[in-house]
Write an enzyme that holds these catalytic residues in place. Structure first.
Site, PDB file in Angstrom:
ATOM      1  N   ASP A 139     -19.741  33.486  -2.239  1.00  0.00           N
ATOM      2  CA  ASP A 139     -20.476  32.998  -3.399  1.00  0.00           C
ATOM      3  C   ASP A 139     -20.525  34.070  -4.485  1.00  0.00           C
ATOM      4  O   ASP A 139     -20.787  35.240  -4.196  1.00  0.00           O
ATOM      5  CB  ASP A 139     -21.913  32.641  -2.960  1.00  0.00           C
ATOM      6  N   GLU A 159     -15.290  32.516  -4.736  1.00  0.00           N
ATOM      7  CA  GLU A 159     -15.708  31.813  -5.939  1.00  0.00           C
ATOM      8  C   GLU A 159     -15.664  32.839  -7.066  1.00  0.00           C
ATOM      9  O   GLU A 159     -16.526  33.715  -7.134  1.00  0.00           O
ATOM     10  CB  GLU A 159     -17.137  31.275  -5.789  1.00  0.00           C
TER      11      GLU A 159
HETATM   12  C1  NOJ Z   1     -22.959  29.839  -7.084  1.00  0.00           C
HETATM   13  C2  NOJ Z   1     -23.285  28.558  -6.374  1.00  0.00           C
HETATM   14  O1  NOJ Z   1     -22.139  27.725  -6.397  1.00  0.00           O
HETATM   15  C3  NOJ Z   1     -24.468  27.930  -7.072  1.00  0.00           C
HETATM   16  O2  NOJ Z   1     -24.759  26.665  -6.530  1.00  0.00           O
HETATM   17  C4  NOJ Z   1     -25.652  28.853  -6.974  1.00  0.00           C
HETATM   18  O3  NOJ Z   1     -26.716  28.327  -7.725  1.00  0.00           O
HETATM   19  C5  NOJ Z   1     -25.290  30.232  -7.517  1.00  0.00           C
HETATM   20  N1  NOJ Z   1     -24.068  30.729  -6.970  1.00  0.00           N
HETATM   21  C6  NOJ Z   1     -26.383  31.225  -7.179  1.00  0.00           C
HETATM   22  O4  NOJ Z   1     -26.273  31.576  -5.833  1.00  0.00           O
END
Ligand code: NOJ
Length: 549
Positions: free
Chosen positions: A200, A242
């Site tokens: 993430d 990501e």
């Molecule tokens: C990226 C995630 O995809 C999202 O859903 C989340 O709110 C943020 N990171 C914070 O962790």
């Protein structure tokens, strides 16, 4: 030789609390998900990506973790996770977990200790400033919901940094103990049966923050270490980053040395391609896609893109120009409440396509034939819609619609106790759009998705082989591309407009016995001279040109 598993996978993204409730408390859980593995096996998916399953105050849908070594009690326990992983493995399905380590919840015991005592061993696990940072109102990820990135903490008497919400303090990755601890976390879940992690917010993990100064260069040694560690621990484990960053920076997330082997992440989400796909769909023009495929940075041979149309977040259009974004918004999110953060759309695909079946198929046929491994969000396979009455990104996280009953087969609890309301009104309501009905209907979208996944299995070069866009005169709305690999070669034709076209492929070497493996309708045998290939409005054709020797 067969490819690495993640290159041939179909990944299915699940919000466990919205998928299937097993104990009638109104919240989906791991046992419920396990009971639906047969459905997922039939659909043909080979990997589940679970949105965060750890204990959490749930202020950001689990992306605010308060214990990395546990399972949120609403979802079950560690035993249930191991059982899920074991049963999934028995069906050839692997599991990826979200690794949310840019930040913790402010309720994590580490942060509680850090803020309450300057001498705490956890104090330097977070990022502090004694003075008010001059840049504290800069760099917010959620504009409109977030007003600052540094917040004064009364307990600590200092400012702490949070790239996301103020209840998500950033971990300090320059502290060696943080690195050691997160390695333990990864090892822990790999041993319990996970096959890797979605990293993430990867760029934010790697950034080095000091108050009042621009972040320094990203610290890729973190990714270097992770790759070494997961690979040592489990030969099959993958890291999926990501990273919604510029094309120039993306390859750094996969490789340490230009031209060298892949020694960082195995997979990257194709954010740039995603935005251009939506632009092409909105404009009914193949050009943005031609450009996007051509501009995809080359990754090391063992790396792979992860493609998607919709995920659990807003459809992020921030990388488009204002004009391009305006066109996508006008086509797919005409009303203000469909939009979010001045950059995105909080809708599901079927409703964005106004439920137009041919266009939904076109969009997913396009995604599944882009370079990369397709990622599918739960419920997309039956054409679920969103609930705009819910706040923010919750709109696209409603319970899975299994049948037409009041609880949609999701839970036997009273619907007032559901974690989120079932979509019960309008054309996408559970009574109209659900698995049971589509199971019985041979022409349903669900059956179509099953076929799509089967055909993809049959065409291993699609998404994995060398992609190229055909250089022949074509109508603006037509994308013609192909994949070449030792296994064979497949030609893909897609018409982004709702107007039938005839195209001339006579200049293309299509081999001696081209034949169609998948299409929106029966086009009949290919003509010998191939000068008049038809394509329906929003039509698509997958044509096998060659099979490997
Ligand atoms: C990226 C995630 O995809 C999202 O859903 C989340 O709110 C943020 N990171 C914070 O962790």
């Amino acid at each position: 030789m067969s490819e690495r598993w993640y290159k041939e996978a179909v990944i299915y993204c699940i919000e466990v609390d919205s998928f299937q409730d097993s104990n009638g408390d109104g919240c989906g859980d791991l046992k419920g998900l396990t009971s639906r593995l047969d459905y997922l096996a039939r659909l043909g998916v080979t990997c589940l990506w679970l949105n965060p399953i750890h204990p959490s105050p749930q202020r950001d849908d689990g992306y605010d973790v308060s214990d990395y070594y546990g399972v949120d009690p609403r979802l079950g326990d560690l035993g249930d996770f191991v059982e899920l992983a074991t049963q999934a493995r028995g069906r050839g399905i692997r599991i990826l977990l979200d690794l949310v380590v840019n930040h913790t919840s402010d309720e994590h015991p580490w942060f509680r200790s850090a803020r309450s005592d300057p001498a705490s061993p956890y104090r330097d696990w977070y990022v502090w400033s004694t003075a008010e940072p001059s840049d504290r109102r800069q760099g917010m990820v959620f504009p409109g919901e977030q007003t600052e990135t540094w917040t004064f903490d009364d307990v600590a008497g200092q400012w702490y940094f949070h790239r996301f919400y103020d209840f998500q303090p950033d971990l300090n990755w320059s502290t060696p103990a943080v690195r050691t601890e997160i390695k333990k976390v990864m090892e822990f879940w790999l041993r319990l049966g996970a096959s890797g992690f979605r990293i993430d917010a990867a760029p934010f993990v790697l950034e080095q923050i000091s108050p009042g100064v621009d972040p320094g260069p990203l610290d890729f040694s973190i990714l270097d270490d992770w790759r070494q560690d997961v690979q040592w621990s489990s030969g099959e484990a993958v890291l999926l980053c990501e990273a919604n960053v510029s094309a120039d920076d993306l390859p750094k997330y996969c490789r340490a040395v230009a031209g060298g082997p892949n020694d960082r992440a195995h997979m990257l989400f194709a954010f740039g391609l995603n935005a251009k796909l939506w632009l092409a769909l909105a404009r009914e023009d193949a050009e943005p896609l031609v450009e996007a495929i051509g501009a995809l940075p080359r990754l090391p041979a063992m790396s792979q893109w992860a493609t998607f149309l919709r995920n659990h977040d807003e459809l992020d259009l921030s990388k488009l120009t204002d004009e391009q974004r305006g066109d996508v918004m006008a086509a797919f999110a005409p009303k203000a409440d469909m939009r979010i953060y001045n950059r995105g759309i909080r809708r599901r695909l079927a409703s964005m396509m106004k439920g137009e079946r041919r266009r939904i198929e076109l969009a997913y046929s396009l995604q599944f034939t882009m370079p990369g491994t397709p990622v599918l969000r739960y419920g997309e396979e039956i054409g679920m819609g969103e609930d705009l009455a819910l706040p923010g990104r919750e709109s696209i996280r409603t319970p899975m619609q299994w049948d037409a009953s009041r609880g949609a087969g999701f839970s036997t609890a009273s619907p007032t106790d559901f974690v989120r309301p079932v979509l019960s009104r309008g054309p996408y309501a559970a009574k109209r759009v659900n698995v049971r009905a589509q199971r019985r209907d041979r022409d349903s979208l669900l059956r179509w998705f099953e076929e799509l996944v089967r055909v993809l299995r049959e065409c291993p070069e699609v998404g994995v082989g060398e992609p190229s866009v055909l250089d022949v005169p074509l109508p603006r709305s037509v994308l013609a591309h192909r994949f070449e690999a030792p296994e064979g070669s497949v030609l893909l034709l897609h018409n982004l407009a709702d107007v039938p076209v005839r195209i001339d492929l006579s200049a293309i070497d299509v081999g001696r016995h081209p034949y169609e493996v998948f299409a929106d309708s029966d086009y009949g045998a290919l003509q010998k001279d191939r000068s008049q290939v038809q394509l329906n409005g929003w039509g698509y054709r997958w044509i096998r040109l060659r099979r490997g020797d």
